[in-house]
Design an enzyme around this catalytic site. Structure first.
Site, PDB file in Angstrom:
ATOM      1  N   CYS A 113       0.856  -1.188   0.000  1.00  0.00           N
ATOM      2  CA  CYS A 113       0.000   0.000   0.000  1.00  0.00           C
ATOM      3  C   CYS A 113       0.888   1.232   0.000  1.00  0.00           C
ATOM      4  O   CYS A 113       1.895   1.276   0.721  1.00  0.00           O
ATOM      5  CB  CYS A 113      -0.882  -0.017   1.252  1.00  0.00           C
ATOM      6  SG  CYS A 113      -1.973   1.418   1.378  1.00  0.00           S
ATOM      7  N   HIS A 156      -9.380  -3.471  -2.265  1.00  0.00           N
ATOM      8  CA  HIS A 156      -8.346  -2.747  -1.507  1.00  0.00           C
ATOM      9  C   HIS A 156      -8.725  -1.263  -1.434  1.00  0.00           C
ATOM     10  O   HIS A 156      -8.621  -0.643  -0.368  1.00  0.00           O
ATOM     11  CB  HIS A 156      -6.989  -2.958  -2.186  1.00  0.00           C
ATOM     12  CG  HIS A 156      -5.836  -2.244  -1.551  1.00  0.00           C
ATOM     13  ND1 HIS A 156      -4.793  -2.902  -0.939  1.00  0.00           N
ATOM     14  CD2 HIS A 156      -5.550  -0.921  -1.454  1.00  0.00           C
ATOM     15  CE1 HIS A 156      -3.919  -2.000  -0.472  1.00  0.00           C
ATOM     16  NE2 HIS A 156      -4.349  -0.798  -0.773  1.00  0.00           N
ATOM     17  N   GLU A 157      -9.177  -0.696  -2.554  1.00  0.00           N
ATOM     18  CA  GLU A 157      -9.527   0.736  -2.584  1.00  0.00           C
ATOM     19  C   GLU A 157     -10.776   1.024  -1.770  1.00  0.00           C
ATOM     20  O   GLU A 157     -10.826   2.009  -1.024  1.00  0.00           O
ATOM     21  CB  GLU A 157      -9.706   1.227  -4.029  1.00  0.00           C
ATOM     22  CG  GLU A 157      -8.492   1.047  -4.924  1.00  0.00           C
ATOM     23  CD  GLU A 157      -7.174   1.365  -4.261  1.00  0.00           C
ATOM     24  OE1 GLU A 157      -7.098   2.307  -3.454  1.00  0.00           O
ATOM     25  OE2 GLU A 157      -6.203   0.629  -4.512  1.00  0.00           O
TER      26      GLU A 157
HETATM   27  C1  NB4 Z   1      -3.030  -0.974  -4.388  1.00  0.00           C
HETATM   28  C2  NB4 Z   1      -2.947  -2.452  -4.720  1.00  0.00           C
HETATM   29  C3  NB4 Z   1      -2.279  -3.307  -3.684  1.00  0.00           C
HETATM   30  C4  NB4 Z   1      -2.871  -4.690  -3.847  1.00  0.00           C
HETATM   31  C5  NB4 Z   1      -0.927  -5.376  -7.304  1.00  0.00           C
HETATM   32  C6  NB4 Z   1       0.003  -4.258  -7.644  1.00  0.00           C
HETATM   33  C7  NB4 Z   1       1.041  -2.278  -7.040  1.00  0.00           C
HETATM   34  C8  NB4 Z   1      -0.765  -0.500  -5.341  1.00  0.00           C
HETATM   35  C9  NB4 Z   1      -1.691  -0.296  -4.164  1.00  0.00           C
HETATM   36  C10 NB4 Z   1      -4.160  -4.543  -4.549  1.00  0.00           C
HETATM   37  C11 NB4 Z   1      -4.312  -3.081  -4.877  1.00  0.00           C
HETATM   38  C12 NB4 Z   1      -1.867   1.220  -4.057  1.00  0.00           C
HETATM   39  C13 NB4 Z   1      -3.946   2.068  -3.173  1.00  0.00           C
HETATM   40  C14 NB4 Z   1       1.654  -2.220  -8.285  1.00  0.00           C
HETATM   41  C15 NB4 Z   1       1.399  -3.245  -9.201  1.00  0.00           C
HETATM   42  C16 NB4 Z   1       1.491  -4.177 -11.472  1.00  0.00           C
HETATM   43  C17 NB4 Z   1       1.193  -3.410 -12.737  1.00  0.00           C
HETATM   44  C18 NB4 Z   1       1.933  -1.833 -14.376  1.00  0.00           C
HETATM   45  C19 NB4 Z   1       3.070  -0.981 -14.830  1.00  0.00           C
HETATM   46  C20 NB4 Z   1       3.864  -0.833 -12.613  1.00  0.00           C
HETATM   47  C21 NB4 Z   1       2.712  -1.670 -12.112  1.00  0.00           C
HETATM   48  C22 NB4 Z   1       3.072  -2.460 -10.892  1.00  0.00           C
HETATM   49  F1  NB4 Z   1       2.438  -1.196  -8.577  1.00  0.00           F
HETATM   50  N1  NB4 Z   1       0.217  -3.306  -6.728  1.00  0.00           N
HETATM   51  N2  NB4 Z   1       1.286  -1.286  -6.105  1.00  0.00           N
HETATM   52  N3  NB4 Z   1       0.437  -1.065  -5.084  1.00  0.00           N
HETATM   53  N4  NB4 Z   1      -2.666   1.618  -2.933  1.00  0.00           N
HETATM   54  N5  NB4 Z   1       0.559  -4.247  -8.856  1.00  0.00           N
HETATM   55  N6  NB4 Z   1       1.949  -3.271 -10.457  1.00  0.00           N
HETATM   56  N7  NB4 Z   1       2.310  -2.597 -13.188  1.00  0.00           N
HETATM   57  O1  NB4 Z   1      -1.118  -0.173  -6.445  1.00  0.00           O
HETATM   58  O2  NB4 Z   1      -2.136   1.693  -1.729  1.00  0.00           O
HETATM   59  O3  NB4 Z   1      -4.737   2.085  -2.055  1.00  0.00           O
HETATM   60  O4  NB4 Z   1       3.452  -0.089 -13.771  1.00  0.00           O
HETATM   61 NI    NI Z   2      -3.645   1.161  -0.370  1.00  0.00          NI
END
Ligand code: NB4
Ligand code: NI
Length: 186
Positions: A113, A156-157
């Protein structure tokens, strides 16, 4: 644009509050909030811009994470996964999960997160499929059924909007227990 310094961190009470309903038509401030949250996700998913601005990549961002206790979040799922799993991009406002599958699922690598600086390991059990009703920035109502990876992200959101953080769901005694017959998503 938002930078990491603008992201609220665990310990900030805004992350533990129930967020407030958003009214339509959106105020200028709320419209800007929506635009800036989606902009963060887009920039963070561009490897060069992510590095340039020293961001942490994100696939979702909730308003309390930028200090706004409002029922609003941005979701931008990358177009990976199989073709049955449609990518999802929208600002979700006043979202409600109207149904959950019995089937549980978890990301095999666990969750991270943007508001939690340390890595907290363990499976975060969630519903494999959810039906979510929400309003978009124009106040239009949508009902979407998501599964697997996009379903995990939206849960998660929506959790953030109710003051819940991912690690609240991790089994403290046995963080990697695979007791139930849940699906693991890579
Ligand atoms: C939200 C997620 C955490 C688990 C799964 C994932 C990443 C977040 C948090 C479920 C929701 C943010 C919001 C990533 C990521 C995969 C896709 C595309 C190209 C890089 C990116 C990396 F960055 N979680 N981070 N965490 N949050 N996948 N990816 N890729 O997004 O705290 O509440 O760019
Ligand atoms: Ni988060």
């Amino acid at each position: 644009m938002y930078l990491m310094k603008d992201i609220t961190r665990d310990g900030n009470p805004v992350l533990r509050k129930q967020a407030e309903k958003v009214q339509f038509p959106l105020s200028k401030e709320d419209r800007e909030l929506a635009d800036k949250m989606m902009e963060y996700l887009e920039i963070s998913q561009d490897p060069e811009l992510c590095e340039k601005y020293q961001l942490r990549a994100g696939v979702g961002l909730a308003a309390p994470q930028v200090g706004e206790s409002k029922l609003m979040a941005a979701v931008l799922t990358p177009p990976e996964g199989d073709e049955t799993e449609s990518p999802f991009k929208d600002i979700i406002i006043n979202p409600v999960i109207i149904s959950n599958s019995v089937q549980q699922a978890a990301l095999s690598v666990g969750e991270g997160c943007l508001s939690v600086d340390k890595d907290i390991e363990g499976y975060v059990p969630r519903s494999d499929r959810v039906t979510v009703r929400y309003q978009d920035v124009n106040g239009e109502e949508h009902t979407v059924r998501l599964k697997h990876y996009p379903a995990i992200i939206i849960q998660h959101e929506i959790d953030h909007l109710h003051g819940t953080l991912f690690y609240d769901h991790i089994d403290k005694e046995n963080p990697f227990s695979r007791t139930s017959d849940e699906i693991f998503i890579d």
